[in-house]
Design a protein around this motif. Structure first.
Motif, short mmCIF file in Angstrom:
data_model
loop_
_atom_site.label_atom_id
_atom_site.label_comp_id
_atom_site.label_asym_id
_atom_site.label_seq_id
_atom_site.Cartn_x
_atom_site.Cartn_y
_atom_site.Cartn_z
N ARG A 45 0.82 -1.21 0.00
CA ARG A 45 0.00 0.00 0.00
C ARG A 45 0.85 1.26 0.00
NH1 ARG A 45 -2.96 3.14 4.65
NH2 ARG A 45 -4.19 4.55 3.37
N THR A 46 1.85 1.30 0.88
CA THR A 46 2.63 2.53 1.01
C THR A 46 3.54 2.77 -0.19
OG1 THR A 46 4.25 1.30 2.34
CG2 THR A 46 2.57 2.53 3.53
N LEU A 47 4.01 1.71 -0.83
CA LEU A 47 4.82 1.90 -2.03
C LEU A 47 4.00 2.54 -3.15
CD1 LEU A 47 7.05 -1.30 -2.26
CD2 LEU A 47 7.79 1.07 -1.86
N GLY A 48 2.72 2.18 -3.23
CA GLY A 48 1.86 2.81 -4.22
C GLY A 48 1.74 4.31 -3.97
N GLY A 49 1.56 4.68 -2.70
CA GLY A 49 1.51 6.09 -2.36
C GLY A 49 2.82 6.80 -2.65
N SER A 50 3.92 6.11 -2.42
CA SER A 50 5.23 6.69 -2.69
C SER A 50 5.42 6.98 -4.18
CB SER A 50 6.34 5.76 -2.20
OG SER A 50 6.32 5.65 -0.80
N LEU A 51 4.96 6.06 -5.02
CA LEU A 51 5.09 6.26 -6.47
C LEU A 51 4.31 7.49 -6.92
CD1 LEU A 51 4.84 2.57 -7.74
CD2 LEU A 51 6.88 4.03 -7.68
N LEU A 52 3.08 7.66 -6.39
CA LEU A 52 2.29 8.85 -6.71
C LEU A 52 3.01 10.11 -6.27
CD1 LEU A 52 -0.31 10.50 -7.37
CD2 LEU A 52 -1.05 10.00 -5.04
N ALA A 53 3.49 10.09 -5.02
CA ALA A 53 4.14 11.28 -4.49
C ALA A 53 5.40 11.62 -5.29
CB ALA A 53 4.49 11.05 -3.02
N LEU A 54 6.17 10.61 -5.65
CA LEU A 54 7.39 10.85 -6.43
C LEU A 54 7.06 11.47 -7.78
CD1 LEU A 54 9.44 7.62 -5.67
CD2 LEU A 54 10.09 9.97 -5.09
N ALA A 55 5.99 10.98 -8.41
CA ALA A 55 5.59 11.54 -9.70
C ALA A 55 5.21 13.01 -9.57
CB ALA A 55 4.42 10.73 -10.27
N LEU A 56 4.46 13.35 -8.52
CA LEU A 56 4.04 14.73 -8.32
C LEU A 56 5.23 15.61 -7.94
CD1 LEU A 56 0.66 14.18 -6.46
CD2 LEU A 56 1.00 14.90 -8.82
N LEU A 57 6.13 15.07 -7.12
CA LEU A 57 7.32 15.84 -6.77
C LEU A 57 8.17 16.14 -8.01
CD1 LEU A 57 8.50 14.07 -3.48
CD2 LEU A 57 7.53 16.36 -3.69
N ALA A 58 8.24 15.17 -8.93
CA ALA A 58 9.00 15.39 -10.17
C ALA A 58 8.36 16.49 -11.01
CB ALA A 58 9.08 14.09 -10.96
N ILE A 59 7.02 16.48 -11.04
CA ILE A 59 6.31 17.51 -11.81
C ILE A 59 6.61 18.90 -11.26
CG2 ILE A 59 4.01 18.43 -12.36
CD1 ILE A 59 3.05 15.51 -12.49
N TYR A 60 6.60 19.02 -9.93
CA TYR A 60 6.83 20.32 -9.30
C TYR A 60 8.30 20.60 -8.99
CZ TYR A 60 1.78 20.71 -8.75
OH TYR A 60 0.42 20.79 -8.99
N ARG A 61 9.17 19.65 -9.39
CA ARG A 61 10.60 19.81 -9.19
C ARG A 61 10.95 20.07 -7.73
NH1 ARG A 61 12.31 23.45 -14.52
NH2 ARG A 61 11.52 21.98 -16.08
N ALA A 62 10.34 19.29 -6.87
CA ALA A 62 10.60 19.40 -5.43
C ALA A 62 11.35 18.15 -4.96
CB ALA A 62 9.29 19.53 -4.66
N VAL A 63 12.11 18.29 -3.89
CA VAL A 63 12.88 17.17 -3.35
C VAL A 63 12.65 17.07 -1.85
CG1 VAL A 63 14.65 17.27 -5.13
CG2 VAL A 63 14.91 18.61 -3.03
N PRO A 64 12.71 15.85 -1.29
CA PRO A 64 12.58 15.69 0.16
C PRO A 64 13.72 16.35 0.91
CG PRO A 64 12.23 13.59 -0.98
CD PRO A 64 12.80 14.55 -1.98
#
Length: 283
Positions: A45-64
């Protein structure tokens, strides 16, 4: 689109998100009944959420950042783990009610870390929420409501970690952190963190794969997007109140689909928890 139509779409989106989140426990229990491993489901479950978040972070060019890592380690990762483990032990109905002790914990933690002194209503929500948790915990009778201390502790802990996530996000934002830094970035980190910590057995079986895909699409990606959509069209406090349909729906689904039972004391405790959550939704 006129304002009325926009608001109705926002309401529909918020309610749909809450209903989808309410299916987590039921789908988890159904998968477990067919041999699925709980920790594998948590990681899936959490890996699925991580993939979504990574995609959105890439779109907005943000990093953890380090703040993102702290929120993931101390808030989201233990929240996801304790909630789903509680579901596995005490059932979807009881676990979902205990999760909603979060508003009481927010009031307590906010006093310590945010300097937010609770009002009379805030104190009342703390008392109601903790009293409700006590009734849910102690209300089991016989086989149908057998008291399982570890599951109860994990359920209450899930509410605590949910609250800690909220308080940490507020705390870091008050010190200049951006929304992405304390919301999407921690989600992106949580899946890998739990994967490394839990190390589920591989490869997953077909039931675990199917359940993980369901969790990723319908309890992480879709409701997150729906909630964002809703917040753009209606006030945040209205979205918060409508989220109360989540534990109610979770209990109903657990009773109808899983045959879980709630005793009278547990039902009363659940009502107190929901009253506390409702009270905390308004200033």
């Amino acid at each position: 689109m006129d304002r009325r139509s926009s608001e109705l779409l926002g309401v529909a989106a918020a309610l749909t998100a809450a209903l989808l989140w309410s299916t987590i426990g039921v789908v988890q229990r159904l998968a477990e009944a067919r041999g699925a491993d709980t920790e594998t489901l948590i990681v899936g479950r959490t890996l699925g959420g991580s993939l979504l978040a990574l995609a959105l972070l890439a779109i907005y060019r943000a990093v953890p950042t380090r703040r993102s890592f702290a929120v993931a380690v101390f808030g989201l990762a233990p929240l996801y783990y304790t909630y789903m483990m509680s579901v596995s032990i005490v059932g979807a109905a009881v676990a979902s009610l205990l999760l909603y002790t979060a508003p009481a914990w927010v009031a307590l933690l906010g006093t310590v870390f945010l300097g937010e002194t609770p009002s009379v209503r805030g104190v009342a929500t703390i008392i109601l929420g903790l009293a409700g948790a006590a009734l849910v915990s102690l209300g089991g009778e016989g086989e149908a409501g057998e008291l399982r201390p570890l599951g109860i502790v994990l359920g209450v802990a899930s509410g605590f970690f949910y609250a800690l996530y909220i308080v940490m996000a507020r705390f870091f934002q008050s010190r200049g952190a951006g929304v992405m830094e304390v919301s999407l970035a921690p989600i992106a980190l949580t899946g890998p963190l739990l994967g490394v910590a839990l190390r589920p057995s591989l490869p997953p079986d077909p039931v675990e794969v199917a359940a993980s895909i369901y969790f990723a699409v319908f309890t992480m990606v879709t409701p997150y997007l729906l909630n964002v959509y809703a917040l753009r069209r209606i006030e945040a406090h209205r979205v918060s109140v409508m989220s109360l349909i989540e534990p109610l729906s979770a209990v109903l689904l657990a009773v109808l689909l899983l045959g879980e039972d709630l005793t009278a004391l547990q039902a009363l405790g659940g009502a107190l928890i929901l009253a506390a959550a409702l009270g905390a939704s308004f200033k």
